[in-house]
Each structure stands twice: as C-alpha cells, then as structure tokens.
Enzyme design. Sequence first.
Site, PDB file in Angstrom:
ATOM      1  N   GLU A 173     -43.468  -4.195 -10.115  1.00  0.00           N
ATOM      2  CA  GLU A 173     -42.933  -3.377 -11.198  1.00  0.00           C
ATOM      3  C   GLU A 173     -44.070  -2.958 -12.130  1.00  0.00           C
ATOM      4  OE1 GLU A 173     -38.449  -4.102 -11.771  1.00  0.00           O
ATOM      5  OE2 GLU A 173     -39.499  -5.567 -12.980  1.00  0.00           O
ATOM      6  N   LYS A 224     -30.499  -6.882 -17.684  1.00  0.00           N
ATOM      7  CA  LYS A 224     -31.209  -7.191 -18.936  1.00  0.00           C
ATOM      8  C   LYS A 224     -30.204  -7.619 -20.018  1.00  0.00           C
ATOM      9  CE  LYS A 224     -34.905  -4.203 -17.470  1.00  0.00           C
ATOM     10  NZ  LYS A 224     -36.011  -3.316 -17.800  1.00  0.00           N
ATOM     11  N   ASN A 234     -30.868  -5.473 -12.360  1.00  0.00           N
ATOM     12  CA  ASN A 234     -31.252  -6.344 -13.476  1.00  0.00           C
ATOM     13  C   ASN A 234     -30.621  -5.759 -14.744  1.00  0.00           C
ATOM     14  OD1 ASN A 234     -32.529  -7.753 -15.518  1.00  0.00           O
ATOM     15  ND2 ASN A 234     -34.563  -6.869 -15.132  1.00  0.00           N
ATOM     16  N   GLY A 239     -38.340   1.486 -17.536  1.00  0.00           N
ATOM     17  CA  GLY A 239     -37.544   2.028 -18.637  1.00  0.00           C
ATOM     18  C   GLY A 239     -38.142   3.279 -19.264  1.00  0.00           C
ATOM     19  N   HIS A 299     -40.484 -11.482 -15.014  1.00  0.00           N
ATOM     20  CA  HIS A 299     -40.284 -10.070 -15.359  1.00  0.00           C
ATOM     21  C   HIS A 299     -41.256  -9.685 -16.467  1.00  0.00           C
ATOM     22  CE1 HIS A 299     -38.529  -6.408 -16.916  1.00  0.00           C
ATOM     23  NE2 HIS A 299     -37.975  -6.267 -15.721  1.00  0.00           N
ATOM     24  N   GLU A 347     -40.987  -8.086 -19.087  1.00  0.00           N
ATOM     25  CA  GLU A 347     -40.513  -8.281 -20.467  1.00  0.00           C
ATOM     26  C   GLU A 347     -40.652  -9.748 -20.885  1.00  0.00           C
ATOM     27  OE1 GLU A 347     -36.827  -6.264 -19.710  1.00  0.00           O
ATOM     28  OE2 GLU A 347     -37.980  -4.416 -19.526  1.00  0.00           O
ATOM     29  N   SER A 355     -37.911   2.584 -13.159  1.00  0.00           N
ATOM     30  CA  SER A 355     -37.250   3.889 -13.171  1.00  0.00           C
ATOM     31  C   SER A 355     -36.748   4.336 -11.795  1.00  0.00           C
ATOM     32  CB  SER A 355     -38.166   4.945 -13.801  1.00  0.00           C
ATOM     33  OG  SER A 355     -38.449   4.602 -15.155  1.00  0.00           O
TER      34      SER A 355
HETATM   35  P1  PGA Z   1     -35.831   0.280 -15.130  1.00  0.00           P
HETATM   36  O1  PGA Z   1     -36.184  -1.299 -15.179  1.00  0.00           O
HETATM   37  O2  PGA Z   1     -35.177   0.534 -13.808  1.00  0.00           O
HETATM   38  O3  PGA Z   1     -34.926   0.502 -16.294  1.00  0.00           O
HETATM   39  O4  PGA Z   1     -37.142   1.014 -15.260  1.00  0.00           O
HETATM   40  C1  PGA Z   1     -36.597  -1.981 -14.037  1.00  0.00           C
HETATM   41  C2  PGA Z   1     -36.796  -3.448 -14.345  1.00  0.00           C
HETATM   42  O5  PGA Z   1     -37.301  -3.773 -15.437  1.00  0.00           O
HETATM   43  O6  PGA Z   1     -36.455  -4.330 -13.536  1.00  0.00           O
END
Ligand code: PGA
Length: 255
Positions: free
Chosen positions: A164, A11, A9, A170, A94, A96, A210
């Site tokens: 997640e 982003k 992903n 992140g 997601h 976010e 992560s």
């Molecule tokens: P990350 O994000 O691997 O940077 O923690 C995962 C995601 O939001 O899909």
Amino acid sequence: MRRKFVAGNWKMNLNLADAKALVKAIQAGLPAKPGIDVGVFPPFVYLKSVAEVLPPSMIMGAQNCYFEAGGAFTGEVAPQMLKDVGCTWVIIGHSERRHILGETGEVLKKKVKAALAAGLRVIYCVGELLAEREANQTEVVLRRQIREALGADVTLDSVVIAYEPVWAIGTGKTATPAQAQEAHAFIRGEIANLYNGSVADKLIIQYGGSVKASNAQELMGQPDVDGALVGGASLKAVEFLGIIKGGIAAPAGGK
Ligand code: PGA
C-alpha cells in the site's frame, strides 16, 4: 495458482446498523461460490454483530491487535479475543498505524507473531511515503519493512502481504498497474531471498491504495497482484462488488 483475495478495510467508519446492512448488501450481490476470497475488516466494536450476519462465502478480520495474550493493557485487544468473536484474520502494520499511531517495526513483529500463534491469519502491510518514492527509496523501505516483521522465525503459510503506497491511500491517486506490478515483483523477490522461491510463488500480495471498481481488474490482472485491500470503496456495496467482479475476472498468478 494463487487465489485472489479482495478485502475491505472499513477503518473507523460506519455505525452498527450500517455495518450489518453493508455485509447483507455485499452478500446479496456475491456469487455463492465467487472463486476468490472476500473479506471485511470492521471496527472492533462491530465484529461480533457482523459475525452474526456474515455468510459462509465471506471472511472477517480485525484491523489491529495487541501482542500480549491478556493482562493489564488498558484499551488493547488480544488476538485470542478476536478469534473468540469470529475473526479469522487481522491486519497488521497498516500505514495509518505506522504513521499516525507510531507503531514501530519491533512492535509489528511482535504483533505478527502473536496473531499467528493465536491461529489468526495476517495481512501485513508495507508501503513507502511519497517523499520516499521521490527519493528513490521505495525498495529500501519495502525491504526494511519486510525484514522488520518477517524472516526465519515467522512462517508465511498464514500471511498475506499488502503493498500500500502511502501516497495512494485515500488520495484518489492509484499506483499505475505498472508501478504496482514493479513493487509486487520486488516484494516477491525479497521473499524469495528471505525464504525461498516456492514460498515466494505461493505468497498472496494484495495491492491497496485508491482501488475502485473501475481500476480493480487491471490492477489485479498484473502477474504479481493477487488481490486488493480496499478502504474507501469498500464502504459502498455496489463499488465493492464491482471490485470483487474485477478480481473474479482477473487471471490468477503463480504456478
Ligand atoms: P483506500 O485505502 O482504498 O481508501 O485508498 C486503502 C487502505 O488504506 O487499506
């Protein structure tokens, strides 16, 4: 057996040249037949260019879509438009989008249904906030998020769930393999309740938060962890290839 699925992903990152270069670099390190599914999820504006360099061993999807097929919805993108530029998948829900863009369960259900109706496959994301985990609400939240968007009117053949935990996205704080396994087993059990045991056994459940090359194999080695949805580490070919390698090495779950 469930086939592992490692998805990147991206982003709101990269520029056009870097997006194309990243796909080419992943391809260069990918076995011709990896035996697992590997996908990239670029920003909308790069989808068509990425599709032009995408090898047959990789799949591509979008990070979001709208629930209407067309019309006066300024700034939105319809599922059919995504198919038109080569997407076969879309990420919906997601964290976010839920927590920064304010998308509700009601909106997400409409998006899941619209995407499936257009013939896209869906990665539906669920996951608890840190405060919810600390208040022992993880299972309540996961159950609610599952039931908000899935159920009798949604068939799961073309749906993957990504677990997640928001506190792991992140942040560099990965869920331990045991924490991931516990949540994944709970999600699979909820799907068995909502659908049936055989649907639940077939469902691919990715872990996200992560994931790195150094923890990928152990996470995906858990019996109910069928892949990874990777953010930050999917922007670097070497790191992403390391995660893919972990997925190839991890044993497949399911009957
Ligand atoms: P990350 O994000 O691997 O940077 O923690 C995962 C995601 O939001 O899909």
